[in-house]
Design an enzyme around this catalytic site. Sequence first.
Site, PDB file in Angstrom:
ATOM      1  N   THR A 184     -14.373  -7.365 -31.033  1.00 51.88           N
ATOM      2  CA  THR A 184     -13.345  -8.404 -30.939  1.00 51.88           C
ATOM      3  C   THR A 184     -12.796  -8.803 -32.305  1.00 51.88           C
ATOM      4  OG1 THR A 184     -13.038 -10.752 -30.427  1.00 51.88           O
ATOM      5  CG2 THR A 184     -15.269 -10.070 -30.860  1.00 51.88           C
ATOM      6  N   TYR A 240     -19.921 -16.247 -30.627  1.00 51.46           N
ATOM      7  CA  TYR A 240     -19.406 -15.075 -29.917  1.00 51.46           C
ATOM      8  C   TYR A 240     -19.036 -13.980 -30.930  1.00 51.46           C
ATOM      9  CZ  TYR A 240     -15.960 -12.123 -27.607  1.00 51.46           C
ATOM     10  OH  TYR A 240     -15.243 -11.046 -27.156  1.00 51.46           O
TER      11      TYR A 240
END
Length: 327
Positions: free
Chosen positions: A117, A141
């Site tokens: 990501t 995350y």
Amino acid sequence: MRYVFVTGGAGYIGSHACLKLKQRGLIPVTLDNLSTGWNDAVKFGPLEKLDLLDREALRNCFSRYKPIAVMHFAALSHVGESIKEPIKYWSNNVIGSLNLIKETVAANCRHFVFSSTCATYGEHDGILINEQTPQKPINSYGASKLAVENMLIDVSKAQSLNYMIFRYFNVAGADPSGQIGELHIPETHLIPSAFDVISGKTKYIEVFGNDYPTRDGTCVRDYVHVVDLIVAHLLGLEKLLAGGKSGIFNLGTGSGFTVNEVLTAVEKCLDCQLPVIQVGRRRGDCASLVCGSRLAFKELGWHLSRSSLEDMIGDAWQWHQASNYRK
Ligand code: UDP
């Protein structure tokens, strides 16, 4: 049989990978604990319901299918939740991935495609992000995904494991066939949240923050169609299977849109008026995340075919209206 393991194949992006693998003559085997994924999304190959924290179950799957490659999508992926519950993220995303990498190596499976990501980059406001931009995640995350990237790079130096790491910007849209799409409960992503308002599930859409240093004060994101995103994965996988070397690629369009611009596009595409409420910033959000790299175009021969806002909104809306997933 040419099996490919798809962890998270019952989820949004993983199910699109399964569809594309099947179209290319491979058999996707979904490994999913169905914690956030959907039984009904597994349409293109077998489902093995298991948790990546369960190494025995994983080992058993590797010995039964002998996959030629692993595509790893399964992860917890909510920025806000990751800030509140970091242990959950480190445990699920990092320990689960470590187990998967261990079993991949033990089974002598040599090709690994990892869904990472742009959240691994952190705050880089105002600049376009390429693969060399320093990675300084600002939430658990992003940090957990970066840890897995490092694990893969490190392991591949010592073992015969090749990888493709793809750092996604914001993924949107759905396969135009309408068979699969994005459904989270609760929904937190911008475009499907706007659809929930239009279809009467919620009363209004909240815009998180209007004091960012962007053209209208709301956050800028680079939205890429899930079908285009998955095409890059297949190109990467085919390159590995053909003996090509490992690679790291950003996947985005190079164009950013503010939250207000996306909501205006939804109104225009669907000919509606969205009730909007302006609220404070959401924790963990960066002002701007836009892909500044053309590496995937150059090295993988990737190109975009459906990543206009109109196509992403239109395809996602078609799916949203028909969606009837169950666990
Ligand atoms: N956003 C918003 N309201 C919502 C959902 C999202 O204003 O109900 C904003 C969010 O703050 C971010 C952008 O829309 O700036 C995209 O958020 P999303 O959750 O879709 O993806 P993320 O960027 O977190 O991966």
